[in-house]
Scaffold this motif. Sequence first.
Motif, short mmCIF file in Angstrom:
data_model
loop_
_atom_site.label_atom_id
_atom_site.label_comp_id
_atom_site.label_asym_id
_atom_site.label_seq_id
_atom_site.Cartn_x
_atom_site.Cartn_y
_atom_site.Cartn_z
N GLU A 14 -10.03 -10.79 9.31
CA GLU A 14 -11.48 -10.66 9.16
C GLU A 14 -12.16 -11.13 10.44
OE1 GLU A 14 -12.77 -11.28 4.64
OE2 GLU A 14 -12.00 -13.12 5.56
N LEU A 15 -13.01 -10.26 10.98
CA LEU A 15 -13.71 -10.58 12.21
C LEU A 15 -14.96 -9.72 12.33
CD1 LEU A 15 -13.37 -12.44 14.70
CD2 LEU A 15 -12.27 -10.52 15.85
N MET A 37 -15.40 -8.78 17.91
CA MET A 37 -14.43 -7.75 18.26
C MET A 37 -14.84 -7.05 19.56
SD MET A 37 -13.08 -6.05 14.68
CE MET A 37 -14.64 -5.81 13.85
N ALA A 41 -10.14 -14.45 11.46
CA ALA A 41 -9.70 -14.21 12.84
C ALA A 41 -10.65 -14.79 13.88
CB ALA A 41 -9.50 -12.71 13.07
N GLY A 97 -6.90 -4.78 10.25
CA GLY A 97 -8.04 -5.46 10.87
C GLY A 97 -8.74 -4.49 11.78
N SER A 148 -9.19 -7.39 16.50
CA SER A 148 -9.15 -8.52 15.56
C SER A 148 -7.89 -9.36 15.70
CB SER A 148 -9.30 -8.03 14.12
OG SER A 148 -8.20 -7.21 13.76
#
Length: 166
Positions: free
Chosen positions: A11-12, A17, A68, A99, A103
Amino acid sequence: MGQVKGTVFFELDEETMMKRLLGRAAAGSGRSDDNVESIKKRFITNKQEAEPVVNRLSREGRLSAIDARKTPDQVYAVTKSYFEQWLNVRKLPSFFVLGGPGSGKGTNCEKLLRDFPGLRHLSAGELLREEAKKGTELGDQIAGLLAQGQLVPGEVTVRLITNAIN
């Protein structure tokens, strides 16, 4: 390939990113899709195509989400702990690592290969980029889609993965 034994999702947020991808480009990644325009398109594609899969796996309790935003070492420690659990319980497992762009999927998979000899890593993105370099009709089609940040048709990706497995 067998039943999938585990799925991790990094998760980001898109802002982070974007910073990571542009940093990778500045460091000389050599990837034609590491530019702002393509990255924005990749985010849209990720939201449209991957997010529904992630949401479904999450609802079904078959997704292990990892934050992340933490340091690479912290993210890997959590990732490694999931793989240790899965590998201790199951034999000949298949895993998915999901991801958004930037990520940490590739970074963590490299570390997993180092720490878990015998695992094999197939990256859909790497397979697509390798095919794009071949100069074949399919490779040229893939190269054009990747450069525009568009999604390569699923059947093409599945065919490349299947060929790599066999």
